[in-house]
Scaffold this active site. Structure first.
Site, PDB file in Angstrom:
ATOM      1  N   GLY A   1      41.094  52.247  33.064  1.00  0.00           N
ATOM      2  CA  GLY A   1      40.689  53.197  34.084  1.00  0.00           C
ATOM      3  C   GLY A   1      41.871  54.012  34.563  1.00  0.00           C
ATOM      4  N   ASP A   2      42.089  54.039  35.865  1.00  0.00           N
ATOM      5  CA  ASP A   2      43.209  54.799  36.433  1.00  0.00           C
ATOM      6  C   ASP A   2      44.254  53.874  37.038  1.00  0.00           C
ATOM      7  OD1 ASP A   2      41.657  53.894  38.499  1.00  0.00           O
ATOM      8  OD2 ASP A   2      41.693  55.755  39.647  1.00  0.00           O
ATOM      9  N   GLU A   3      44.398  52.674  36.466  1.00  0.00           N
ATOM     10  CA  GLU A   3      45.358  51.697  36.957  1.00  0.00           C
ATOM     11  C   GLU A   3      46.552  51.583  36.007  1.00  0.00           C
ATOM     12  OE1 GLU A   3      42.327  48.619  39.281  1.00  0.00           O
ATOM     13  OE2 GLU A   3      43.059  48.128  37.275  1.00  0.00           O
TER      14      GLU A   3
END
Length: 334
Positions: free
Chosen positions: A245-247
């Site tokens: 994801g956006d991690e």
């Protein structure tokens, strides 16, 4: 003319069949059987796709087949009379070749993977079998080597290993490789008395960009953010990974000073927050960041990642686009 060719081919096939049948004919002349066997062995050697190299007992090359020349780049004339060290790649220590020869002398056989060097200078891996052929029927002892190029297999394995431990979108290490490097970093830190830190980064506003502009723009953004993070860390000692994801996570080894990880976190937030243009669209996101230290906050790799994640959510709760250091009180109510 065509009938003559067909007749000639039929005669040749009949002759070959006659020689082949002779191999199984117990009443045939032994000399004729031996000749048939030699013809068969020669035919196989010439037609096989595997390289074949034969040396005398002193190690001088006495025969090669066409596949040998195709794989190594050396013609029969260039190889015969030379020693197999003609192909040596310098990829192996002397002990490797000592073990190989010990196996041949004691067991009469060696099989394994070895790196050779092509005539053009390129090193390549082969799978090779070497057998000692004992003296027989007046023929002296010799060594026969059969091998094939496994470069394609090596490349496929390298690609598989890369995909298993890297994020395909950004090229960064993935979760599995990060945990592996973190475990090794903790071992080194314990041994050398060093400190390390884990930084957990979650992008603020990324979901809205994905929903509004589409996943293509979202992917471009993630690649750009990955580059910005990577440009800030020390290539030799730090690791940047994408967890999905956006991690993103950063592993900082050998911290320099009490505020080293805090300073980097502030720089990362500033860099990530800079607007960028993607396909003629102005895009910007923020970053909520959590910090955790070894051994101050935990000595367990799983806990370090978990606590960094908790600290990141504390940064989001405090207003986003900022960092929070892990505190034990953050575990209350979890």
């Amino acid at each position: 003319m065509s009938d003559q060719i067909d007749a000639s081919e039929k005669q040749g096939m009949a002759a070959d069949e006659q020689w082949f049948r002779m191999l199984f004919d117990g009443t045939a002349d032994p000399a004729r059987i031996m000749e048939a066997r030699l013809r068969l062995a020669s035919s196989i050697m010439e037609s096989t796709s595997e390289g074949i190299l034969v040396t005398d007992e002193r190690g001088s090359i006495i025969a090669v087949n066409p596949a040998f020349s195709h794989i190594t780049g050396y013609s029969a004339g260039e190889a015969i009379g030379r020693r197999p060290s003609l192909l040596k790649s310098d990829h192996h220590p002397p002990s490797f070749y000592e073990e190989l020869w010990n196996s041949l002398l004691n067991e009469g056989r060696w099989k394994g993977e070895i790196w050779n060097r092509h005539k053009n200078g390129t090193a390549y891996p082969i799978l090779q079998t070497i057998n000692r052929i004992a003296p027989r029927d007046g023929m002296p002892a010799c060594y026969a080597s059969v091998f094939h190029d496994i470069t394609a297999l090596h490349l496929a394995n390298e690609r598989f290993q890369y995909l298993a431990f890297h994020d395909p979108l950004t090229g960064l290490p993935n979760r599995a490789l990060f945990h592996d490097r973190l475990a090794h970093a903790i071992e080194r830190a314990r041994r050398d008395g060093l400190q390390l830190a884990v930084i957990f980064i979650d992008l603020d506003g990324f979901k809205e960009i994905n929903d509004r502009l589409g996943h293509d723009i979202g992917d471009l953004l993630l690649r750009e953010i990955a580059q910005r993070i990577r440009s800030r860390v020390r290539r030799a000692t730090d690791t940047v990974a994408r967890f999905g994801g956006d991690e993103f996570l950063v592993l900082m080894e050998d911290l320099k000073g009490p505020n080293h990880c805090e300073d980097l976190a502030a720089e990362l937030i500033a860099d990530i927050s800079l607007p960028l243009e993607l396909r003629a669209r102005d895009v910007s996101v923020g970053a909520s960041v959590g910090l955790v230290r070894f051994p101050e906050d935990s000595v367990d790799p799983g806990e370090l990642v978990k606590y960094a994640d908790i600290a990141m959510y504390a940064a989001k709760a405090a207003g986003k686009n900022r960092f929070s250091k892990f505190l034990p009180d953050m575990l209350k109510g979890i």
